[in-house]
Design a protein around this motif. Structure first.
Motif, PDB file in Angstrom:
ATOM      1  N   GLU A  42      31.479  -2.049  88.131  1.00  0.00           N
ATOM      2  CA  GLU A  42      31.720  -3.075  87.105  1.00  0.00           C
ATOM      3  C   GLU A  42      30.738  -4.233  87.309  1.00  0.00           C
ATOM      4  O   GLU A  42      31.126  -5.339  87.657  1.00  0.00           O
ATOM      5  CB  GLU A  42      33.160  -3.570  87.185  1.00  0.00           C
ATOM      6  CG  GLU A  42      34.199  -2.489  86.885  1.00  0.00           C
ATOM      7  CD  GLU A  42      35.610  -3.021  86.905  1.00  0.00           C
ATOM      8  OE1 GLU A  42      35.894  -3.963  86.141  1.00  0.00           O
ATOM      9  OE2 GLU A  42      36.432  -2.502  87.685  1.00  0.00           O
ATOM     10  N   PRO A  43      29.458  -3.993  87.071  1.00  0.00           N
ATOM     11  CA  PRO A  43      28.458  -5.034  87.327  1.00  0.00           C
ATOM     12  C   PRO A  43      28.505  -6.139  86.277  1.00  0.00           C
ATOM     13  O   PRO A  43      28.937  -5.930  85.143  1.00  0.00           O
ATOM     14  CB  PRO A  43      27.144  -4.258  87.232  1.00  0.00           C
ATOM     15  CG  PRO A  43      27.435  -3.192  86.232  1.00  0.00           C
ATOM     16  CD  PRO A  43      28.847  -2.779  86.495  1.00  0.00           C
ATOM     17  N   SER A  44      28.065  -7.286  86.673  1.00  0.00           N
ATOM     18  CA  SER A  44      27.911  -8.386  85.718  1.00  0.00           C
ATOM     19  C   SER A  44      26.562  -8.251  85.024  1.00  0.00           C
ATOM     20  O   SER A  44      25.641  -7.586  85.523  1.00  0.00           O
ATOM     21  CB  SER A  44      27.970  -9.727  86.450  1.00  0.00           C
ATOM     22  OG  SER A  44      26.860  -9.842  87.338  1.00  0.00           O
ATOM     23  N   ASN A  45      26.430  -8.873  83.880  1.00  0.00           N
ATOM     24  CA  ASN A  45      25.143  -8.893  83.196  1.00  0.00           C
ATOM     25  C   ASN A  45      24.087  -9.581  84.052  1.00  0.00           C
ATOM     26  O   ASN A  45      22.912  -9.230  84.006  1.00  0.00           O
ATOM     27  CB  ASN A  45      25.287  -9.588  81.839  1.00  0.00           C
ATOM     28  CG  ASN A  45      25.743  -8.637  80.753  1.00  0.00           C
ATOM     29  OD1 ASN A  45      24.969  -7.845  80.226  1.00  0.00           O
ATOM     30  ND2 ASN A  45      27.021  -8.700  80.424  1.00  0.00           N
TER      31      ASN A  45
ATOM     32  N   ILE B  22      18.755   5.679  91.234  1.00  0.00           N
ATOM     33  CA  ILE B  22      19.759   5.787  90.174  1.00  0.00           C
ATOM     34  C   ILE B  22      20.769   4.650  90.313  1.00  0.00           C
ATOM     35  O   ILE B  22      21.352   4.456  91.382  1.00  0.00           O
ATOM     36  CB  ILE B  22      20.502   7.134  90.250  1.00  0.00           C
ATOM     37  CG1 ILE B  22      19.514   8.308  90.198  1.00  0.00           C
ATOM     38  CG2 ILE B  22      21.530   7.251  89.127  1.00  0.00           C
ATOM     39  CD1 ILE B  22      20.164   9.642  90.511  1.00  0.00           C
ATOM     40  N   LEU B  23      20.997   3.923  89.232  1.00  0.00           N
ATOM     41  CA  LEU B  23      22.005   2.872  89.195  1.00  0.00           C
ATOM     42  C   LEU B  23      23.198   3.357  88.371  1.00  0.00           C
ATOM     43  O   LEU B  23      23.062   3.658  87.188  1.00  0.00           O
ATOM     44  CB  LEU B  23      21.440   1.595  88.576  1.00  0.00           C
ATOM     45  CG  LEU B  23      22.445   0.449  88.372  1.00  0.00           C
ATOM     46  CD1 LEU B  23      22.999  -0.035  89.720  1.00  0.00           C
ATOM     47  CD2 LEU B  23      21.799  -0.713  87.615  1.00  0.00           C
ATOM     48  N   VAL B  24      24.352   3.445  89.015  1.00  0.00           N
ATOM     49  CA  VAL B  24      25.578   3.866  88.338  1.00  0.00           C
ATOM     50  C   VAL B  24      26.381   2.622  87.976  1.00  0.00           C
ATOM     51  O   VAL B  24      26.735   1.831  88.856  1.00  0.00           O
ATOM     52  CB  VAL B  24      26.418   4.789  89.241  1.00  0.00           C
ATOM     53  CG1 VAL B  24      27.730   5.171  88.550  1.00  0.00           C
ATOM     54  CG2 VAL B  24      25.623   6.034  89.606  1.00  0.00           C
ATOM     55  N   ILE B  25      26.665   2.438  86.680  1.00  0.00           N
ATOM     56  CA  ILE B  25      27.366   1.226  86.236  1.00  0.00           C
ATOM     57  C   ILE B  25      28.706   1.566  85.572  1.00  0.00           C
ATOM     58  O   ILE B  25      29.163   0.867  84.671  1.00  0.00           O
ATOM     59  CB  ILE B  25      26.487   0.369  85.300  1.00  0.00           C
ATOM     60  CG1 ILE B  25      26.041   1.150  84.068  1.00  0.00           C
ATOM     61  CG2 ILE B  25      25.278  -0.167  86.066  1.00  0.00           C
ATOM     62  CD1 ILE B  25      25.328   0.268  83.031  1.00  0.00           C
TER      63      ILE B  25
ATOM     64  N   THR C  35      25.814   5.753  82.977  1.00  0.00           N
ATOM     65  CA  THR C  35      26.796   4.844  82.397  1.00  0.00           C
ATOM     66  C   THR C  35      27.831   5.585  81.559  1.00  0.00           C
ATOM     67  O   THR C  35      27.811   6.812  81.429  1.00  0.00           O
ATOM     68  CB  THR C  35      26.084   3.762  81.564  1.00  0.00           C
ATOM     69  OG1 THR C  35      27.044   2.812  81.090  1.00  0.00           O
ATOM     70  CG2 THR C  35      25.344   4.375  80.378  1.00  0.00           C
ATOM     71  N   ASN C  36      28.733   4.803  80.986  1.00  0.00           N
ATOM     72  CA  ASN C  36      29.747   5.273  80.044  1.00  0.00           C
ATOM     73  C   ASN C  36      30.223   4.049  79.276  1.00  0.00           C
ATOM     74  O   ASN C  36      30.349   2.970  79.866  1.00  0.00           O
ATOM     75  CB  ASN C  36      30.910   5.933  80.802  1.00  0.00           C
ATOM     76  CG  ASN C  36      31.991   6.443  79.866  1.00  0.00           C
ATOM     77  OD1 ASN C  36      32.849   5.695  79.415  1.00  0.00           O
ATOM     78  ND2 ASN C  36      31.960   7.730  79.574  1.00  0.00           N
TER      79      ASN C  36
END
Length: 318
Positions: free
Chosen positions: A32-35, A5-8, A50-51
């Motif tokens: 707060e990942p970058s693109n 699971i990746l939480v962004i 996400t949200n």
């Protein structure tokens, strides 16, 4: 094998949520990942959590093409404008959100409360008067406001949030007009109109509580904006795309007593920096913009984020 699971979105302030997600799968948190990070790493994950608030990540074709293992996108929101839903579903990626989870979202009043907060702040000139005090002044004459029980409030959309906002305005003895072609309202205290232009013409304050779709994109536009009162106050806590912002700015420039208070802007996920409303607000007291904080209360986030985590668990168990 644990689900990856990746939480962004930030979750460290939400009590026990991280522990709950860790029980569901192997967790990677990038608040707060970058693109660039997403593009390079999305292929490793089966689930994205996400949200839309605060996010710079649009989960569209460019990213989804690289998400070879992705099965599920969970968003702790009712809105999904940060996701290309059609493209995701075309690629057999399920979307979990709160849009139709009425039992859950009926407990969340935060966005309606914020719309009412923006309303009062606007008609009472709260922010420019405070800025004046900070600059050493103490003069009310520039900040004479309006009184709610003398005003007609137009409400576009009478779903959960529109009804809550209406109730707040009714408690202040405002005259209420509602436009919602999908609802039949039976209340002696509310006047339902069948024509949007009529509401635009008669309302001193207009608050929008609608979803974004093909029918509501630029609902307020060059064609109908001419129907607005010259001293109208516009409230938008829905989605930025329901306004044609360039036309709104043109209207505000021509009508110095008109105001806009919003919690959302056009193209919010992908391009905040160049947004024309933000630029205009820097030199005009006619505009209040908050950074999509409508649903961002402790109570609302606890309800929404935990519910989406529970729905994720239920989906994986099924």
């Amino acid at each position: 094998m644990l689900t990856k699971i990746l939480v962004i979105t930030p979750i460290n302030h939400i009590d026990k949520l991280e522990d709950k997600l860790k029980k569901i799968g192997k967790l990677t948190i990038k608040a707060e990942p970058s693109n660039e990070y997403i593009s390079k790493n999305i292929h490793k994950f089966e689930v994205v959590y996400t949200n839309p608030n605060k996010s710079n990540i649009f989960l569209g074709e460019k990213i989804i093409k690289k998400a070879s293992k992705l099965k599920l996108i969970c968003t702790a929101s009712t809105g999904t404008n940060h996701i290309d839903v059609k493209y995701a579903e075309k690629n057999n990626i399920k979307i979990i959100c709160l849009k139709d989870d009425f039992k859950t979202i009926s407990k969340i009043s935060s966005t309606a409360e914020h719309a009412f907060c923006l309303t009062l702040a606007s008609i009472r000139n709260l922010i420019p008067s405070f800025n004046s005090v900070k600059n050493g002044n103490w003069d009310y004459t520039k900040f004479i406001g309006r009184q709610m029980n003398f005003l007609t409030i137009g409400i576009v959309g009478y779903g959960r949030l529109g009804k809550m906002y209406s109730d707040y305005c009714k408690s202040f003895q405002s005259n209420i007009l509602v436009y919602d072609p999908y609802k039949k309202i039976r209340s002696s205290k509310i006047n339902q109109v069948s024509n949007l232009n009529l509401l635009l013409k008669k309302s001193d304050i207009i608050s929008f509580h609608i979803h974004i779709n093909q029918n509501t994109h630029h609902l307020l536009n060059k064609k109908n904006i001419k129907n607005l009162k010259k001293n109208v106050t516009l409230i938008n806590t829905s989605r930025g795309e329901i306004f044609d912002e360039k036309e709104i700015i043109s209207f505000l420039k021509k009508n110095k007593n008109a105001k806009l208070a919003c919690d959302v802007i056009e193209n919010e996920i992908q391009d905040k920096i160049k947004n024309p409303l933000i630029k205009f607000s820097k030199k005009s007291n006619q505009v209040i913009i908050s950074p999509h904080i409508g649903g961002m209360t402790k109570e609302a986030q606890n309800i929404a984020y935990h519910r989406v985590a529970d729905k994720l668990l239920n989906f994986l168990n099924d």
